[in-house]
Motif scaffolding. Structure first.
Motif, PDB file in Angstrom:
ATOM      1  N   HIS A 113       0.812  -1.215   0.000  1.00  5.71           N
ATOM      2  CA  HIS A 113       0.000   0.000   0.000  1.00  5.71           C
ATOM      3  C   HIS A 113       0.847   1.268   0.000  1.00  5.71           C
ATOM      4  N   CYS A 114       1.989   1.230   0.666  1.00  6.05           N
ATOM      5  CA  CYS A 114       2.851   2.412   0.750  1.00  6.05           C
ATOM      6  C   CYS A 114       4.231   1.981   1.224  1.00  6.05           C
ATOM      7  N   ASP A 115       5.181   2.916   1.195  1.00  4.85           N
ATOM      8  CA  ASP A 115       6.535   2.587   1.621  1.00  4.85           C
ATOM      9  C   ASP A 115       6.781   3.126   3.031  1.00  4.85           C
ATOM     10  N   PRO A 116       7.735   2.554   3.756  1.00  2.34           N
ATOM     11  CA  PRO A 116       7.961   2.933   5.155  1.00  2.34           C
ATOM     12  C   PRO A 116       8.294   4.401   5.353  1.00  2.34           C
ATOM     13  N   VAL A 117       9.069   4.987   4.439  1.00  4.47           N
ATOM     14  CA  VAL A 117       9.481   6.384   4.610  1.00  4.47           C
ATOM     15  C   VAL A 117       8.271   7.306   4.641  1.00  4.47           C
ATOM     16  N   SER A 118       7.315   7.089   3.742  1.00  7.61           N
ATOM     17  CA  SER A 118       6.134   7.956   3.703  1.00  7.61           C
ATOM     18  C   SER A 118       5.269   7.769   4.943  1.00  7.61           C
ATOM     19  N   VAL A 119       5.226   6.542   5.477  1.00  4.22           N
ATOM     20  CA  VAL A 119       4.456   6.295   6.706  1.00  4.22           C
ATOM     21  C   VAL A 119       5.099   7.014   7.882  1.00  4.22           C
ATOM     22  N   VAL A 120       6.415   6.881   8.021  1.00  2.00           N
ATOM     23  CA  VAL A 120       7.117   7.532   9.125  1.00  2.00           C
ATOM     24  C   VAL A 120       6.973   9.045   9.027  1.00  2.00           C
ATOM     25  N   ARG A 121       7.025   9.585   7.828  1.00  2.00           N
ATOM     26  CA  ARG A 121       6.862  11.027   7.646  1.00  2.00           C
ATOM     27  C   ARG A 121       5.479  11.476   8.133  1.00  2.00           C
ATOM     28  N   GLU A 122       4.448  10.710   7.800  1.00  5.88           N
ATOM     29  CA  GLU A 122       3.091  11.073   8.209  1.00  5.88           C
ATOM     30  C   GLU A 122       2.923  10.938   9.724  1.00  5.88           C
TER      31      GLU A 122
ATOM     32  N   ASP B 214       8.200   1.542  18.742  1.00  3.64           N
ATOM     33  CA  ASP B 214       8.482   0.111  18.582  1.00  3.64           C
ATOM     34  C   ASP B 214       7.894  -0.419  17.273  1.00  3.64           C
ATOM     35  N   ALA B 215       6.677   0.010  16.955  1.00  6.12           N
ATOM     36  CA  ALA B 215       6.034  -0.444  15.724  1.00  6.12           C
ATOM     37  C   ALA B 215       6.758   0.082  14.497  1.00  6.12           C
ATOM     38  N   VAL B 216       7.268   1.313  14.579  1.00  8.82           N
ATOM     39  CA  VAL B 216       7.988   1.892  13.453  1.00  8.82           C
ATOM     40  C   VAL B 216       9.286   1.137  13.194  1.00  8.82           C
ATOM     41  N   GLU B 217       9.981   0.744  14.258  1.00  9.80           N
ATOM     42  CA  GLU B 217      11.208  -0.046  14.078  1.00  9.80           C
ATOM     43  C   GLU B 217      10.904  -1.356  13.344  1.00  9.80           C
ATOM     44  N   ALA B 218       9.812  -2.011  13.740  1.00  6.52           N
ATOM     45  CA  ALA B 218       9.409  -3.242  13.047  1.00  6.52           C
ATOM     46  C   ALA B 218       9.012  -2.943  11.607  1.00  6.52           C
ATOM     47  N   LEU B 219       8.375  -1.788  11.399  1.00  9.69           N
ATOM     48  CA  LEU B 219       7.957  -1.385  10.056  1.00  9.69           C
ATOM     49  C   LEU B 219       9.157  -1.217   9.129  1.00  9.69           C
ATOM     50  N   LEU B 220      10.214  -0.570   9.621  1.00 14.09           N
ATOM     51  CA  LEU B 220      11.393  -0.344   8.794  1.00 14.09           C
ATOM     52  C   LEU B 220      12.081  -1.659   8.432  1.00 14.09           C
ATOM     53  N   VAL B 221      12.111  -2.583   9.394  1.00 16.81           N
ATOM     54  CA  VAL B 221      12.679  -3.911   9.113  1.00 16.81           C
ATOM     55  C   VAL B 221      11.841  -4.612   8.054  1.00 16.81           C
ATOM     56  N   GLU B 222      10.521  -4.549   8.219  1.00 16.84           N
ATOM     57  CA  GLU B 222       9.625  -5.179   7.253  1.00 16.84           C
ATOM     58  C   GLU B 222       9.774  -4.544   5.875  1.00 16.84           C
ATOM     59  N   GLY B 223       9.851  -3.215   5.841  1.00 23.20           N
ATOM     60  CA  GLY B 223       9.990  -2.521   4.570  1.00 23.20           C
ATOM     61  C   GLY B 223      11.267  -2.904   3.853  1.00 23.20           C
ATOM     62  N   ARG B 224      12.320  -3.044   4.628  1.00 28.71           N
ATOM     63  CA  ARG B 224      13.604  -3.439   4.045  1.00 28.71           C
ATOM     64  C   ARG B 224      13.510  -4.842   3.438  1.00 28.71           C
ATOM     65  N   ALA B 225      12.892  -5.756   4.164  1.00 31.83           N
ATOM     66  CA  ALA B 225      12.765  -7.135   3.679  1.00 31.83           C
ATOM     67  C   ALA B 225      11.919  -7.194   2.405  1.00 31.83           C
ATOM     68  N   VAL B 226      10.827  -6.418   2.378  1.00 31.54           N
ATOM     69  CA  VAL B 226       9.967  -6.402   1.196  1.00 31.54           C
ATOM     70  C   VAL B 226      10.710  -5.825  -0.003  1.00 31.54           C
ATOM     71  N   ALA B 227      11.459  -4.736   0.223  1.00 28.96           N
ATOM     72  CA  ALA B 227      12.191  -4.110  -0.874  1.00 28.96           C
ATOM     73  C   ALA B 227      13.273  -5.042  -1.423  1.00 28.96           C
ATOM     74  N   GLU B 228      13.979  -5.730  -0.532  1.00 29.04           N
ATOM     75  CA  GLU B 228      15.017  -6.657  -0.983  1.00 29.04           C
ATOM     76  C   GLU B 228      14.411  -7.812  -1.774  1.00 29.04           C
ATOM     77  N   ALA B 229      13.266  -8.312  -1.325  1.00 26.17           N
ATOM     78  CA  ALA B 229      12.598  -9.385  -2.067  1.00 26.17           C
ATOM     79  C   ALA B 229      12.200  -8.907  -3.458  1.00 26.17           C
ATOM     80  N   GLY B 230      11.742  -7.655  -3.545  1.00 27.30           N
ATOM     81  CA  GLY B 230      11.389  -7.095  -4.845  1.00 27.30           C
ATOM     82  C   GLY B 230      12.599  -6.952  -5.749  1.00 27.30           C
ATOM     83  N   LEU B 231      13.738  -6.612  -5.156  1.00 29.88           N
ATOM     84  CA  LEU B 231      14.973  -6.466  -5.924  1.00 29.88           C
ATOM     85  C   LEU B 231      15.442  -7.819  -6.464  1.00 29.88           C
ATOM     86  N   TYR B 232      15.406  -8.840  -5.610  1.00 27.10           N
ATOM     87  CA  TYR B 232      15.793 -10.190  -6.061  1.00 27.10           C
ATOM     88  C   TYR B 232      14.885 -10.638  -7.207  1.00 27.10           C
TER      89      TYR B 232
END
Length: 335
Positions: free
Chosen positions: A187-196, A210-228
């Protein structure tokens, strides 16, 4: 008055939606007295919200509640010049659904259904003097965002809906679930969520941090999967993944997410704020460019929406390496 006779030259049963505002009924020739009579105990209509009527005696559906909330919040402000809405027009004005109700309408599994919510949050301009009432919670904003439409319903953008939902939530696990789903579901990327969340002044709450830290980890994993997936799907050469580049005599050149040493092409996933990326990435790119290394920056949104275009950019950068001076020797270490 016989309740089975039409109330106007344009019978109400022709109305396209069974929830109507008083203004819409007036536009069809239904007077206030006729509306009040239809809403008497045992009558065929009922008042759903102030100035909003359900033209049916049964319980309101999800659609009825959402439509009614928007009609209530979208009515013209007191004292404003009133224009008569088209009988079939939505009459929403600048109102849009936000918070958990919007997330439910976006299809979030972690958000309750609209009918299960005690309230529907509706976003309106700050200048509106409109009270929350019954199941409608009015939220005001100085700068209304451009709404997204789902089946004709105006919804606040996902990032704004998330911030408005988190404002009212105190349960850490719920906050974490909806933020994670926002990124995992594309639905959106972590940076835009954190900004809001920062704009809403929510990052001072411990359970949100705490939720934002988990969000950034999740966002990183999703982005890396997309790159692979992009490298595999578009037949690009396999790079060295997640490496640190440095000069032979020492001195770090920074980490990159993928590096093609034969072509001296590096790729970096954007995960910082826009300002940080502009400053830091520009410095890294300039330093590596002096050594003959081409750096391509990819945002999570680009990985979601434009993988074919990105694969062309990378392939072009690799082909251009044949016409460049050989890159300086750099040391590649695992990160």
């Amino acid at each position: 008055m016989n309740r089975n006779t039409p109330l106007s030259p344009s019978p109400v049963h022709e109305v396209s939606h069974r929830v109507q505002s008083a203004a819409q009924l007036r536009a069809r020739g239904v007077t206030a007295a006729q509306t009040a009579a239809q809403c008497l105990p045992g009558g065929p209509w009922q008042q759903l919200l102030p100035g909003v009527y359900l033209l049916h005696p049964g319980p309101p559906t999800n659609d009825d509640r959402v439509h009614g909330a928007l009609l209530y919040a979208g009515r013209p402000p007191a004292g404003a010049r009133r224009t008569v809405p088209a009988p079939s027009g939505p009459g929403y004005g600048e109102a849009m659904v936000t918070g958990l109700a919007a997330l439910s309408l976006y299809g979030f599994a972690s958000a309750p259904t609209v009918i299960a919510l005690h309230r529907i949050d509706v976003l309106v301009p700050r200048t509106r003097r409109l009270r929350s009432t019954r199941f409608v919670q009015v939220t005001r904003t100085a700068a209304p965002p451009r709404p997204q439409r789902r089946l004709g319903v105006p919804l606040a953008p996902v990032e704004r809906a998330l911030a408005d939902a988190v404002t009212a939530l105190t349960d850490a696990s719920t906050v974490r679930r909806i933020l994670t789903e926002a990124v995992r579901g594309g639905h959106c990327d972590p940076v835009s969520v954190v900004r809001e969340l920062n704009d809403a002044k929510l990052l001072g709450r411990a359970h949100v941090v705490d939720a934002v830290e988990a969000l950034l980890v999740e966002g990183r994993a999703v982005a890396e999967a997309g790159l692979y997936a992009m490298v595999r799907t578009h037949g690009l050469p396999q790079p060295l993944w997640n490496v640190e580049l440095s000069l032979p005599g020492g001195g770090s050149l920074g980490g990159v997410d993928a590096y093609w040493p034969e072509q001296a092409v590096a790729l970096e996933l954007g995960s910082r704020s826009a300002r940080q990326e502009h400053v830091v990435f520009a410095a890294e790119r300039e330093r590596l460019a002096r050594l003959g290394v081409t750096v391509v920056r990819v945002s999570p949104k680009q990985l979601r929406d434009s993988t074919a275009q990105l694969s062309v950019v990378l392939r072009t950068a690799m082909m251009a390496a044949e016409d460049r001076e050989p890159a300086a020797y750099v040391v590649v270490l695992p990160r």
